[in-house]
Design a protein around this motif. Sequence first.
Motif, PDB file in Angstrom:
ATOM      1  N   GLU A   1      36.662  26.510  39.012  1.00 13.10           N
ATOM      2  CA  GLU A   1      37.356  27.640  39.833  1.00 13.10           C
ATOM      3  C   GLU A   1      36.380  28.386  40.590  1.00 13.10           C
ATOM      4  O   GLU A   1      36.783  28.952  41.687  1.00 13.10           O
ATOM      5  CB  GLU A   1      38.405  28.472  39.097  1.00 13.10           C
ATOM      6  CG  GLU A   1      39.294  28.062  38.445  1.00 13.10           C
ATOM      7  CD  GLU A   1      40.343  27.281  39.180  1.00 13.10           C
ATOM      8  OE1 GLU A   1      40.540  27.624  40.352  1.00 13.10           O
ATOM      9  OE2 GLU A   1      40.748  26.133  38.723  1.00 13.10           O
ATOM     10  N   GLY A   2      35.138  28.029  40.517  1.00  8.21           N
ATOM     11  CA  GLY A   2      34.017  28.865  41.145  1.00  8.21           C
ATOM     12  C   GLY A   2      33.588  30.088  40.407  1.00  8.21           C
ATOM     13  O   GLY A   2      33.460  29.963  39.161  1.00  8.21           O
ATOM     14  N   LEU A   3      32.661  30.741  40.828  1.00 12.56           N
ATOM     15  CA  LEU A   3      31.873  31.673  40.404  1.00 12.56           C
ATOM     16  C   LEU A   3      32.571  33.285  40.443  1.00 12.56           C
ATOM     17  O   LEU A   3      32.061  34.019  39.915  1.00 12.56           O
ATOM     18  CB  LEU A   3      30.548  31.819  40.953  1.00 12.56           C
ATOM     19  CG  LEU A   3      29.646  30.720  40.637  1.00 12.56           C
ATOM     20  CD1 LEU A   3      28.141  30.716  41.652  1.00 12.56           C
ATOM     21  CD2 LEU A   3      29.192  30.549  39.314  1.00 12.56           C
ATOM     22  N   PHE A   4      33.442  33.278  41.302  1.00 11.56           N
ATOM     23  CA  PHE A   4      34.076  34.585  41.185  1.00 11.56           C
ATOM     24  C   PHE A   4      35.773  34.476  41.411  1.00 11.56           C
ATOM     25  O   PHE A   4      36.367  33.572  41.605  1.00 11.56           O
ATOM     26  CB  PHE A   4      33.808  35.215  43.034  1.00 11.56           C
ATOM     27  CG  PHE A   4      32.319  35.253  43.215  1.00 11.56           C
ATOM     28  CD1 PHE A   4      31.740  36.211  42.852  1.00 11.56           C
ATOM     29  CD2 PHE A   4      31.754  34.195  43.825  1.00 11.56           C
ATOM     30  CE1 PHE A   4      30.248  36.495  43.199  1.00 11.56           C
ATOM     31  CE2 PHE A   4      30.242  34.200  43.958  1.00 11.56           C
ATOM     32  CZ  PHE A   4      29.761  35.371  43.663  1.00 11.56           C
ATOM     33  N   PHE A   5      36.157  35.839  40.961  1.00 12.16           N
ATOM     34  CA  PHE A   5      37.726  35.929  41.055  1.00 12.16           C
ATOM     35  C   PHE A   5      38.112  37.241  41.446  1.00 12.16           C
ATOM     36  O   PHE A   5      37.245  38.178  41.472  1.00 12.16           O
ATOM     37  CB  PHE A   5      38.107  35.493  39.761  1.00 12.16           C
ATOM     38  CG  PHE A   5      37.662  36.667  38.203  1.00 12.16           C
ATOM     39  CD1 PHE A   5      38.124  37.775  38.372  1.00 12.16           C
ATOM     40  CD2 PHE A   5      36.689  35.974  37.619  1.00 12.16           C
ATOM     41  CE1 PHE A   5      37.715  38.699  37.298  1.00 12.16           C
ATOM     42  CE2 PHE A   5      36.180  36.659  36.600  1.00 12.16           C
ATOM     43  CZ  PHE A   5      36.609  38.044  36.487  1.00 12.16           C
ATOM     44  N   ALA A   6      39.336  37.391  41.949  1.00  7.03           N
ATOM     45  CA  ALA A   6      39.772  38.635  42.472  1.00  7.03           C
ATOM     46  C   ALA A   6      40.412  39.375  41.275  1.00  7.03           C
ATOM     47  O   ALA A   6      41.094  38.926  40.265  1.00  7.03           O
ATOM     48  CB  ALA A   6      41.003  38.308  43.427  1.00  7.03           C
ATOM     49  N   THR A   7      40.040  40.744  41.345  1.00  6.35           N
ATOM     50  CA  THR A   7      40.475  41.499  40.201  1.00  6.35           C
ATOM     51  C   THR A   7      41.581  42.456  40.918  1.00  6.35           C
ATOM     52  O   THR A   7      41.279  43.062  41.927  1.00  6.35           O
ATOM     53  CB  THR A   7      39.621  42.201  39.567  1.00  6.35           C
ATOM     54  OG1 THR A   7      38.704  41.498  39.168  1.00  6.35           O
ATOM     55  CG2 THR A   7      39.891  43.397  38.550  1.00  6.35           C
ATOM     56  N   LEU A   8      42.745  42.592  40.572  1.00  5.60           N
ATOM     57  CA  LEU A   8      43.767  43.285  41.133  1.00  5.60           C
ATOM     58  C   LEU A   8      44.303  44.199  40.186  1.00  5.60           C
ATOM     59  O   LEU A   8      44.593  44.096  38.972  1.00  5.60           O
ATOM     60  CB  LEU A   8      44.939  42.336  41.597  1.00  5.60           C
ATOM     61  CG  LEU A   8      44.842  41.083  42.448  1.00  5.60           C
ATOM     62  CD1 LEU A   8      45.894  40.215  42.317  1.00  5.60           C
ATOM     63  CD2 LEU A   8      44.206  41.514  43.758  1.00  5.60           C
ATOM     64  N   ARG A   9      44.203  45.669  40.549  1.00  5.44           N
ATOM     65  CA  ARG A   9      44.822  46.701  39.717  1.00  5.44           C
ATOM     66  C   ARG A   9      45.871  47.304  40.094  1.00  5.44           C
ATOM     67  O   ARG A   9      45.759  47.841  41.209  1.00  5.44           O
ATOM     68  CB  ARG A   9      43.525  47.559  39.429  1.00  5.44           C
ATOM     69  CG  ARG A   9      43.696  48.793  38.446  1.00  5.44           C
ATOM     70  CD  ARG A   9      42.749  49.621  38.093  1.00  5.44           C
ATOM     71  NE  ARG A   9      41.194  49.003  38.095  1.00  5.44           N
ATOM     72  CZ  ARG A   9      41.013  48.313  36.643  1.00  5.44           C
ATOM     73  NH1 ARG A   9      41.572  48.607  35.750  1.00  5.44           N
ATOM     74  NH2 ARG A   9      39.592  47.670  36.743  1.00  5.44           N
ATOM     75  N   GLY A  10      47.048  47.625  39.321  1.00  2.00           N
ATOM     76  CA  GLY A  10      47.972  48.132  39.656  1.00  2.00           C
ATOM     77  C   GLY A  10      48.004  49.754  39.908  1.00  2.00           C
ATOM     78  O   GLY A  10      47.219  50.271  39.515  1.00  2.00           O
TER      79      GLY A  10
END
Length: 147
Positions: A92-101
């Motif tokens: 999936e690669g080296l980065f991911f999105a962090t989504l905070r409610g």
Amino acid sequence: DAFLAAAQGVEVGIEFQRKLGTGFFGGEGFIMQKLEGDGMAFVHAGGTIIEKQLSPGEVLRVDTGCLVAMTKDVDYNIEMVKGVKTALFGGEGLFFATLRGPGTVWIQSLPFSRLASRVFAAAPQGGSGSRDEGSVLGGVFRMLDGD
């Protein structure tokens, strides 16, 4: 790349990312599209689309290419994947999105770029431009050509 069209009542604008890491590694750069208003908007996404309601403080981590849209109250950041094995072999690669409610996010299971890569990988690579692909007569043409 998800926005397609909008009806009257929707204002299409831009949103600047204020976080350096998000701008460089988020896949979208420092500018994202922003839709505001009470009209109907059409977006493009691939695979299964999931609408997720995030509670206050709830965190969701997704591949950056899988994020389609989010409401303005969701805190969006980019983080590096932890663990060498996950980064190298996770696919999936080296980065991911962090989504905070709190807020609502829409995610897709198959971004268009991955779909295109899979179609290209599955396509015949002979380059012959075969006239019989997918045809009932394919076997007949191969016999006539001596294949």
